[in-house]
Scaffold this motif. Sequence first.
Motif, mmCIF file in Angstrom:
data_model
loop_
_atom_site.group_PDB
_atom_site.id
_atom_site.type_symbol
_atom_site.label_atom_id
_atom_site.label_comp_id
_atom_site.label_asym_id
_atom_site.label_seq_id
_atom_site.Cartn_x
_atom_site.Cartn_y
_atom_site.Cartn_z
ATOM 1 N N LEU A 20 -49.756 -19.939 -15.523
ATOM 2 C CA LEU A 20 -50.985 -20.295 -16.246
ATOM 3 C C LEU A 20 -52.153 -19.419 -15.815
ATOM 4 N N ALA A 21 -52.221 -19.094 -14.533
ATOM 5 C CA ALA A 21 -53.295 -18.218 -14.052
ATOM 6 C C ALA A 21 -53.206 -16.853 -14.710
ATOM 7 N N VAL A 22 -51.998 -16.331 -14.859
ATOM 8 C CA VAL A 22 -51.805 -15.035 -15.511
ATOM 9 C C VAL A 22 -52.225 -15.101 -16.978
ATOM 10 N N ILE A 43 -55.089 -8.025 -14.509
ATOM 11 C CA ILE A 43 -54.575 -9.384 -14.703
ATOM 12 C C ILE A 43 -54.111 -9.956 -13.364
ATOM 13 N N ALA A 44 -53.361 -9.168 -12.601
ATOM 14 C CA ALA A 44 -52.857 -9.625 -11.308
ATOM 15 C C ALA A 44 -54.007 -9.972 -10.370
ATOM 16 N N THR A 53 -44.964 -9.572 -9.451
ATOM 17 C CA THR A 53 -44.661 -10.879 -10.029
ATOM 18 C C THR A 53 -44.816 -10.829 -11.541
ATOM 19 N N ILE A 54 -45.884 -10.212 -11.993
ATOM 20 C CA ILE A 54 -46.111 -10.098 -13.442
ATOM 21 C C ILE A 54 -44.994 -9.298 -14.085
ATOM 22 N N TYR A 55 -44.646 -8.163 -13.505
ATOM 23 C CA TYR A 55 -43.580 -7.341 -14.098
ATOM 24 C C TYR A 55 -42.219 -8.026 -14.055
ATOM 25 N N VAL A 62 -48.368 -6.873 -23.793
ATOM 26 C CA VAL A 62 -48.171 -7.480 -25.110
ATOM 27 C C VAL A 62 -47.415 -8.800 -24.963
ATOM 28 N N GLU A 63 -46.391 -8.832 -24.135
ATOM 29 C CA GLU A 63 -45.616 -10.060 -23.933
ATOM 30 C C GLU A 63 -46.453 -11.148 -23.258
ATOM 31 N N ILE A 64 -47.341 -10.752 -22.360
ATOM 32 C CA ILE A 64 -48.249 -11.729 -21.749
ATOM 33 C C ILE A 64 -49.149 -12.313 -22.830
#
Length: 194
Positions: A20-22, A43-44, A53-55, A62-64
């Motif tokens: 949710l934070a991302v 973003i991170a 973690t994001i990757y 775009v996926e985020i």
Amino acid sequence: MSAVNPRPRAGNRRDEAARLAVLHAADDLLVEHGFAGLTVEAIARRAGVAKQTIYRWWPSKVEILLDTLIADSEKRVPVPTAPATADVVLGYFRDFARFVVDDPAGRVLLTLVAQAQHDTSAAESFRTRYLAPRRERERDLLARAVDAGAISPRLDLDATLDALIGPVVYRALTGAGGSDDLVTALGEDLLGKP
């Protein structure tokens, strides 16, 4: 000395608070800096998570943004599942217009529409993950209203959806804004009287 049991490894399982934070960070940064200024690093940093973690969870920004759009649109402008009256149908399209034009989360939709015009991978993901499932629910809404005798569209259901949604998105993309009057006029013309 007693043996200490190591914590089970979480692997690729997402921590909901971090997820949710991302999503919130991506949404906020998009509004603040636009798509070109939105980076995984930013973003991170904003979300307080590692870039890795994001990757691990998302292959691209775009996926985020798609996850953000899906969550926000389901929360703020869900496709009605209640009995489909003419008022329910028109109310949904008015809410959708407000979401696209007035809600900062609607900017994610406009950004993905724009990105899809020159990025085939983004276009495919946008169609598959957001547009197709949502359109299926919107088509079902119209079909239920037709079956109930609440509306009698002048066009087939897909053309009706295009004619209701297209002008709203176009006006938002061009900065012209939207209005309930536009949706009402389109609805009265396109949805017909039973």
